[in-house]
Design an enzyme around this catalytic site. Structure first.
Site: not given
Lengths: 377, 471
Positions: B318-320
């Site tokens: 989700w963060h990247g």
């Protein structure tokens, strides 16, 4: 009742903070845009043109943001406030400048910015130069960070110019190098560098001059530091521009003897002068320009002294501008070349000037300018 | 638009607030909606359409699910909503990552799309999904008013970097909200504190991290590497929690009560504890909509451990869109599983400080994986931290940097503990009589000073990124 009182104070806090934002926003709307910031010494962003394409690509928004930030009301005060807070946080390095003891601003030069590849490149060119003019002398002056080491903040890192000098000596022979490290170190407690600028002072140049006379075997003329005459005490130099705090100005000084003779100077084949000094610069921010009319590509000086036909061809940076008046009594003519402003072939040019064996050749830079600017075709 | 910028603070914010509070109550949602579109379009003039499409799609799905009597059809509608949301997110965020991976595995050469990531897409797709899922579960009332629903998705305080507000947290406030002066006062305070965290602490410590990570591995010393990752740890915390504070503060001014997003994560005594305190709105989202539906801890230990693994892989990605983020998530999954199995029991018997040190160590290592985006770079950096460098333990450069940033690091360390909060709370409670007056003056003075200092750093901003914008 107590509750209402609490509400009243909450309201006052909100009003205060809201007012700060609102007043600044309104003040920002009515203030006039500036083209240039004197204190930051740079051109400020201007209002961008609006178009559908630039707005859709986000280009307009970005430019507008730089514009309002650069033109924000009383920007100079905010910038100063930020610097003061940085100092409050105990920062000793601001904008690439060390905040040294006794109010010295000292430019930072990091070792990693001057790698061996660059050094070799410069040394190769210097070696080629020496092959062509084997009698030439080379004076590379250390910058303040290498001499005023006791005034640097604790653990401050600097590019070691002593080892650069050692490499130069090894490459072109020790006898050709005029080493001013010892004499400047000896006099480091005197004001040999400006506190607000990256140049050495006239006094510093004087010690450089002493080292030069010893190296070339001339008898030094009787310039006495006691006689130094102050022509300005409000010089705030290039390093000050990067910090932008109120500071006491530096003194610009000259040896009175250097004005005793009428000299003839021709700048870039067009502008004439009859003194080493150009007082109009003392009215501007760039007061160091007082010496030899700031920067020029080629300067021809007729010194007014008779020196048995001796002449000097000098390749130099701005550090040399303070020492040239001291060299004058030893030569009848001095030709000065600043490679940054000259695009032609160096040797072709020199053939026009170095026409007989009474013309000496000197290369004079500070170590950093030498690494950054000593390049010729 | 970024909160910590001149256009926001001195153009958008004053104009918006005046319009919002001068307008009659029934106009407020339309002002908030349009204002938010301008706010978003300032940075993303094209993708604003994507956001509106996503909003409309979930509004429609919500209505249809609400009108639908047949459970299977409702389920189909829910799946359709999730597919659309994840499809948008996947296309804009992960397609290049997938193409790159396929290219590498099969040795082919599919061209990358090179799409810029729409700002805040990971946040608003998660918000709207919480709505349709809760509609299906019957946990929220269906929102028939498209404006009220639009306000929920696009409202500018939490639009681009969270907290991820679940629909049910604000569903009443969307329609009817009271703002009293105490809320506004609280909101101003939170906003200014958040702004100061961001521009005074995060940005300045970011410079330290940039300086150290920017130097080559040959010249980085052991102490320098630790200082660097410590600075990054503080930077990302004050950056993100500062942003959350500003969002919560702006929300409070407008009459919304957003959930808290951080609870002193660096005081955590285990990784389990850390993730209850860090980016709370994200971890609780994953817990509620992924972990529990997968069975949570109700289907035996092996299944629970698998669920942890899945959730933290998703959290990472989700963060990247990058392997390092996946690795970062797995690193946490590993320690969470070990804690479930044995570590937590051991730590219970030891002083709390031991758990804290262990947590710091694990988290600092995680930030290396997170911040140094190439895997090899991260491992090289970790090797330096654990002594494998030619540059030695420390040198003058390291000590200079330590002195240069020492004061900031100390301030940051104190600000990461509940100390300041406790002191002010005590002052508020104990303030009586004369003390009351002192407190009131002090509060105004400190807040004004923090605001002015922050403005100075915004005006002279050579470095002002928002880390969580990329997600």
């Amino acid at each position: 009742m107590k509750l209402d009182n609490e509400k009243l104070h909450a309201g006052m806090t909100v009003a205060l903070l809201g007012l700060i934002l609102l007043v600044l926003a309104l003040a920002d709307l009515v203030k006039e845009d500036r083209l240039f910031s004197e204190t930051e010494n740079r051109i400020l962003a201007q209002k961008p043109e609006w178009s559908v394409e630039s707005a859709l690509s986000g280009e307009f928004e970005e430019a507008y943001e730089s514009y309002v930030t650069d033109q924000f009301v009383s920007r100079d005060t905010w910038v100063m406030l930020k610097t003061r807070m940085d100092i409050l946080f105990q920062k000793k390095l601001i904008g690439g400048v060390y905040l040294g003891d006794e109010g010295y601003l000292i430019e930072q030069h990091l070792p990693e910015d001057y790698d061996q590849k660059l050094v070799d490149q410069r040394l190769d060119q210097l070696e080629t130069f020496i092959e062509r003019y084997p009698e030439a002398k080379v004076m590379l002056v250390p910058t303040a960070d290498n001499i005023l080491t006791d005034k640097l903040p604790a653990f401050a890192v600097f590019y070691d110019q002593k080892q650069l000098l050692a490499q130069v000596k090894e490459r072109i022979g020790e006898q050709r190098v005029i080493d001013v490290f010892p004499i400047l170190t000896e006099h480091r407690e005197e004001q040999i560098y400006y506190k607000t600028d990256h140049h050495w002072t006239t006094l510093g140049a004087y010690y450089g001059y002493l080292a030069w006379t010893e190296a070339v075997g001339y008898w030094p003329r009787s310039f006495d530091p006691q006689d130094l005459e102050t022509v300005s005490d409000s010089f705030l130099g290039t390093l000050h521009s990067r910090i932008n705090l109120p500071m006491e100005g530096d003194k610009i000084q000259i040896f009175p003897r250097t004005t005793s003779r009428r000299v003839e100077i021709l700048y870039d084949y067009e502008k004439e002068a009859d003194s080493f000094y150009e007082p109009s610069y003392l009215e501007t921010k760039n007061q160091y320009g007082y010496f030899l009319d700031d920067n020029h590509g080629i300067v021809e000086i007729t010194t007014g002294y008779s020196a048995g036909g001796k002449e000097l061809f000098l390749i130099k940076d701005s550090y040399a501008n303070t020492i040239i008046p001291l060299l004058a009594p030893h030569y009848e003519k001095i030709y000065v070349l600043d490679l940054r402003y000259y695009n032609g072939s160096l040797f072709t040019l020199m053939e026009q000037y170095v026409t007989h064996n009474k013309v000496s050749v000197l290369v004079l830079y500070n170590c950093i300018h030498f690494l950054e600017d000593f390049a010729y075709r | 638009m970024v909160f910590s910028s001149i256009p926001f603070l001195f153009r958008f914010l004053p104009v918006f607030m005046i319009l919002y509070f001068v307008a009659p109550r029934r106009m407020r949602n339309i002002i908030l909606f349009l204002g938010s579109l301008i706010f978003y379009a300032w940075g993303e003039p094209v993708y604003v359409l994507l956001m509106l499409f996503s909003t409309f799609s979930d509004y429609l799905h919500g209505c249809l699910i609400g009108a639908c009597k047949n459970r299977n059809v409702a389920r189909g509608l829910l799946i359709s909503s999730i597919v659309i949301n994840l499809g948008i997110l996947g296309f804009f965020k992960y397609s290049d990552f997938l193409i790159g991976t396929v290219n590498q595995l099969l040795g082919c050469n599919i061209p990358l799309l090179n799409l810029p990531l729409p700002i805040g897409i990971s946040f608003y797709t998660f918000q709207t999904m919480s709505y349709t899922i809760d509609c299906y579960r019957g946990e929220v009332k269906i929102q028939k008013n498209i404006l009220d629903f639009g306000v929920y998705v696009v409202m500018f305080p939490q639009l681009i970097a969270g907290p991820i507000v679940k629909y049910r947290d604000v569903q009443e406030q969307l329609h009817e909200r009271k703002t009293d002066i105490a809320d506004i006062n609280y909101g101003c305070r939170r906003f200014i504190v958040g702004l100061a965290k961001k521009v005074l602490l995060a940005n300045n410590l970011g410079l330290l991290w940039t300086e150290i990570s920017g130097a080559g591995p040959e010249t980085t010393t052991v102490l320098g590497a630790w200082l660097g990752v410590l600075a990054f740890a503080f930077q990302i915390y004050f950056d993100f929690s500062g942003y959350s504070d500003m969002a919560i503060g702006l929300g409070a001014i407008l009459g919304f009560h957003f959930p808290e997003n951080f609870n002193y994560p660096y005081m955590a005594a285990s990784i389990t504890d850390f993730w209850r305190r860090w980016h709370i709105s994200l971890s609780s989202w994953f817990k509620e909509y992924v972990y529990v539906p997968l069975g949570g801890n109700r289907r035996g230990l092996p299944r629970q451990l698998l669920n942890i693994l899945i959730v933290w892989m998703l959290t990472g990605i989700w963060h990247g869109a990058g392997w390092n983020f996946l690795l970062w998530g797995l690193w946490f999954a590993l320690w969470l599983i070990l804690e479930k199995l044995v570590l937590l029991r051991i730590f219970k018997a030891l002083p709390r400080m031991v758990g804290r040190l262990y947590t710091w160590l694990i988290v600092l290592v995680s930030w290396v994986l997170f911040a140094v985006e190439s895997g090899s770079g991260a491992f090289a950096y970790l090797r330096i931290m654990f002594g494998q460098t030619a540059a030695g333990l420390y040198n003058d450069g390291t000590l200079f940097i330590l002195l240069e940033y020492g004061v900031l690091l100390i301030i940051a360390a104190v600000a990461a503990t509940p100390l300041v909060h406790r002191v002010t709370e005590r002052m508020y409670r104990a303030a009586q009589g004369g003390m009351m007056a002192v407190r009131r003056v002090l509060e105004k003075l400190l807040l004004s000073l923090l605001l002015l200092a922050s403005i100075a750093y915004v005006v002279e901003a050579s470095y002002n990124p928002f880390l969580y914008f990329r997600f």
